[in-house]
Structures are given as C-alpha cells and as structure tokens.
Scaffold this motif. Structure first.
Motif, short mmCIF file in Angstrom:
data_model
loop_
_atom_site.label_atom_id
_atom_site.label_comp_id
_atom_site.label_asym_id
_atom_site.label_seq_id
_atom_site.Cartn_x
_atom_site.Cartn_y
_atom_site.Cartn_z
N ALA A 29 0.84 -1.37 0.31
CA ALA A 29 -0.13 -0.06 -0.13
C ALA A 29 0.81 1.00 -0.42
O ALA A 29 1.94 1.22 0.16
N GLU A 61 0.08 -4.14 5.00
CA GLU A 61 -0.44 -3.67 4.31
C GLU A 61 0.41 -3.97 2.93
O GLU A 61 0.70 -3.14 2.04
N ARG A 83 -7.13 -4.22 -2.89
CA ARG A 83 -7.27 -2.48 -2.97
C ARG A 83 -7.12 -1.69 -3.84
O ARG A 83 -7.83 -0.28 -3.77
N ASP A 104 -10.75 -0.37 -4.35
CA ASP A 104 -10.86 1.09 -3.18
C ASP A 104 -10.27 1.83 -3.30
O ASP A 104 -10.25 2.62 -2.94
N ARG A 134 -7.27 2.56 -4.17
CA ARG A 134 -6.17 2.81 -2.97
C ARG A 134 -4.71 2.71 -4.14
O ARG A 134 -4.83 2.11 -5.29
#
Length: 128
Positions: free
Chosen positions: A16, A24, A46, A49, A51
């Motif tokens: 992330a 993450e 992910r 969403d 991200r």
C-alpha cells in the motif's frame, strides 16, 4: 507489473502507498502459481477501493535506519533523531539502536538529505 515481475528470477513486494512495518504488503518470492493467484486477488481488492499500490523488487537489506523529523505548522522541518533499525533474517523489526555517533556517518548522509527534502516539500493540504 505483477505478471511482468513474476516471470523473473527475483522476488518482489507489492505494498500500500503508506503501508509500514510489514502491514498492507504482500511479498512474493518466486514460487508457486497458487501464491501468485493469492497476490493478484489481494491486489485487486485494494485497487477496487481506489487505493494506490507500489510494486518494487525485493532487496535484501544490508542496514536500515529510521529518521524522525518534526514539522511545525508553518512547514519548517527539523531533524529530531536517527535510529539504526534492528531486524531479524525475515526483515521483521526487532528494535532500534540509539547509540550516539554512527548517525553522522557518510553512509547515511544521502538518506538524511532526502528526509530533509521530503519533510520540507509542500503537503497535499498546503497545495489545496
């Protein structure tokens, strides 16, 4: 990016945008197709969403530091401290070494300069 890297003889990490301390992130050490499918599903969830994910080659760490900066409301940054991070063979954080002296070594000057530059950059809030 995952498909491109999965055909190479290197490991890689997908994480992330602001993940830290092993959270993450998904580490892929060239192995089974099932693990690659797990990684794809993890990444798709992910990305659904909205991200951002970062994909980079896995490198064995030689040494790692933590740099603490204090940023005032007016945007001025100040170096507070530097700590040598102690990790185990898997890269898991195990502690910090605050011994004086080594943080001024030439080896870490580029990292300290980058931290000063990054902490002095306008934040997204300041940019509007």
């Amino acid at each position: 990016a995952i498909d491109e890297l999965s055909g190479q003889e290197i490991g890689f990490i997908v994480k992330a945008e602001f993940g830290q301390a092993g959270r993450e992130q998904f580490r892929h050490q060239v192995s089974s197709p099932a693990q690659l499918d797990d990684l794809r599903r993890w990444a798709e969830r992910r990305l659904t969403d909205d991200r951002i994910l970062v994909v980079e080659p896995w490198c064995d760490a030689i040494s790692e530091i933590g740099i603490q900066m204090k940023i005032s409301k007016d945007g001025e940054s100040q170096l507070v401290g530097v700590a040598l991070l102690e990790t185990d063979e898997t890269g898991t954080y195990r502690g910090s070494d605050f011994s004086p002296g080594w943080e001024h070594s030439l080896e870490w000057q580029p990292a300290r300069a980058f931290a000063r530059t990054a902490s002095s950059a306008p934040s997204r809030a300041q940019l509007g």
